[in-house]
Design a protein around this motif. Structure first.
Motif, short mmCIF file in Angstrom:
data_model
loop_
_atom_site.label_atom_id
_atom_site.label_comp_id
_atom_site.label_asym_id
_atom_site.label_seq_id
_atom_site.Cartn_x
_atom_site.Cartn_y
_atom_site.Cartn_z
N UNK A 96 0.83 -1.20 0.00
CA UNK A 96 0.00 0.00 0.00
C UNK A 96 0.87 1.25 0.00
N UNK A 97 1.95 1.23 0.77
CA UNK A 97 2.86 2.37 0.80
C UNK A 97 3.45 2.63 -0.58
N UNK A 98 3.84 1.59 -1.27
CA UNK A 98 4.45 1.74 -2.58
C UNK A 98 3.42 2.18 -3.62
N UNK A 99 2.20 1.64 -3.54
CA UNK A 99 1.17 2.00 -4.51
C UNK A 99 0.73 3.45 -4.35
N UNK A 100 0.87 3.99 -3.14
CA UNK A 100 0.49 5.38 -2.88
C UNK A 100 1.67 6.33 -2.96
N UNK A 109 10.92 -2.24 -4.68
CA UNK A 109 11.37 -1.47 -3.52
C UNK A 109 12.79 -1.84 -3.13
N UNK A 110 13.26 -3.01 -3.54
CA UNK A 110 14.61 -3.46 -3.22
C UNK A 110 15.65 -2.96 -4.22
N UNK A 111 15.21 -2.45 -5.36
CA UNK A 111 16.16 -1.99 -6.36
C UNK A 111 16.92 -0.78 -5.84
N UNK A 112 18.20 -0.66 -6.19
CA UNK A 112 18.95 0.53 -5.80
C UNK A 112 18.28 1.78 -6.36
N UNK A 113 18.14 2.78 -5.53
CA UNK A 113 17.49 4.02 -5.97
C UNK A 113 18.52 4.89 -6.69
N UNK A 114 18.19 5.34 -7.89
CA UNK A 114 19.16 6.14 -8.65
C UNK A 114 19.33 7.52 -8.05
N UNK A 115 20.57 8.01 -8.08
CA UNK A 115 20.86 9.36 -7.64
C UNK A 115 21.13 9.47 -6.16
N UNK A 129 16.76 -9.56 -14.57
CA UNK A 129 16.16 -10.89 -14.71
C UNK A 129 15.00 -11.07 -13.75
N UNK A 130 15.18 -10.65 -12.51
CA UNK A 130 14.12 -10.80 -11.52
C UNK A 130 12.90 -9.95 -11.87
N UNK A 131 13.14 -8.73 -12.34
CA UNK A 131 12.02 -7.86 -12.74
C UNK A 131 11.26 -8.47 -13.91
N UNK A 141 1.52 -7.16 -6.03
CA UNK A 141 2.10 -6.77 -4.75
C UNK A 141 3.52 -7.25 -4.60
N UNK A 142 3.78 -8.50 -5.03
CA UNK A 142 5.15 -9.04 -4.97
C UNK A 142 6.10 -8.25 -5.87
N UNK A 143 5.61 -7.85 -7.03
CA UNK A 143 6.43 -7.03 -7.93
C UNK A 143 6.81 -5.71 -7.26
N UNK A 144 5.86 -5.07 -6.60
CA UNK A 144 6.16 -3.81 -5.94
C UNK A 144 7.20 -3.99 -4.85
N UNK A 145 7.10 -5.07 -4.09
CA UNK A 145 8.09 -5.32 -3.05
C UNK A 145 9.47 -5.56 -3.65
N UNK A 146 9.51 -6.23 -4.81
CA UNK A 146 10.79 -6.41 -5.50
C UNK A 146 11.36 -5.07 -5.95
#
Length: 253
Positions: free
Chosen positions: A77-81, A134-140, A98-100, A127-132
């Motif tokens: 919910x946090x990620x979707x909002x 969220x683990x990606x390195x954030x650019x910048x 590959x995971x994405x 939902x599982x995709x969003x959690x994945x």
């Protein structure tokens, strides 16, 4: 569509995720232009404005969903909002790509099941995709909102509710029960900017969005954003962007 409407600045009320697999082009999200090539992941959120590349420039997997669609969980919910997250990643040909791609393939496989897709399964997979993601390195630099802790999370939520009614850091501090210094420390940790700049940046972004994708008079936009007089809005906008609201609108038809 071939009428060019998608190449103009427009806004949607759903999430759009695209993993580019072929071709190259540019895509603009909230007035930042991103180069797209195989391995690029784009995430355009509700309320953001965008303009597409020329038709046929890129191909890939495209997923659309509303904020309420993912299976309910605190994290999903946090990620979707989330209105402030990254819009673009350049994923190398490694496990992140590959995971994405695997997550998106599972969603596609369920959606196209000959027996019919299960909405419950699709919601869990999104939902599982969003959690994945969220683990990606954030650019910048300064791009991790969690660096500001609970203080920044609460401030962001209040900012989204109140940016059109107040631009005073003292008001946010009072409403949240913090000092301005505490809010500034949290904003510096998460964004590299003091709290007043974060507030002004949010107001400026909304002004840019409204100027670019609506035909509302500038005076109406000024009123919507809490300015008592259009002249005050014009001065604020020029200080923030270096141009007038009218000139900005003309450059973003």
């Amino acid at each position: 569509m071939t009428d060019g409407s998608l190449q103009r600045v427009h806004c949607t009320d759903f999430h759009a995720l695209t993993l580019v697999t072929d071709g190259s082009a540019e895509h603009t999200v909230d007035f930042v232009t991103y180069p797209c090539r195989p391995g690029t992941l784009l995430w355009v959120r509700p309320g953001q404005v965008q303009s597409h590349a020329e038709p046929g420039g890129i191909n890939g997997t495209h997923l659309l969903f509303t904020p309420a669609f993912p299976a309910p969980s605190a994290a999903a919910s946090r990620l979707a909002d989330d209105w402030y997250g990254p819009a673009c990643w350049q994923l190398a040909a490694d496990r992140n790509y590959t995971a994405t791609a695997d997550h998106l393939s599972q969603i596609r496989a369920e959606y196209t099941r000959p027996e019919g897709a299960s909405p419950e399964v699709l919601r869990l997979l999104v939902g599982a995709l969003l959690l994945h993601l969220d683990r990606l390195p954030r650019p910048g630099p300064h791009s991790d909102p969690q660096a500001g802790g609970e203080v920044y999370a609460r401030f962001r939520a209040e900012l989204e509710r109140s940016y059109a009614t107040t631009r005073r850091a003292e008001d946010y501090a009072h409403r949240l029960g913090y000092t301005v210094k505490t809010l500034t420390r949290a904003c510096q940790a998460a964004t590299g900017k003091p709290v007043k700049q974060v507030i002004d940046a949010r107001v400026t972004l909304q002004a840019q969005r409204l100027l670019a994708h609506t035909d509302e008079p500038i005076a109406t936009i000024a009123h919507r954003l809490g300015f008592s007089e259009p002249a005050n809005f014009g001065k604020f906008f020029r200080n923030q962007t270096g141009t007038t609201p009218g000139n900005f609108r003309n450059l973003n038809p």
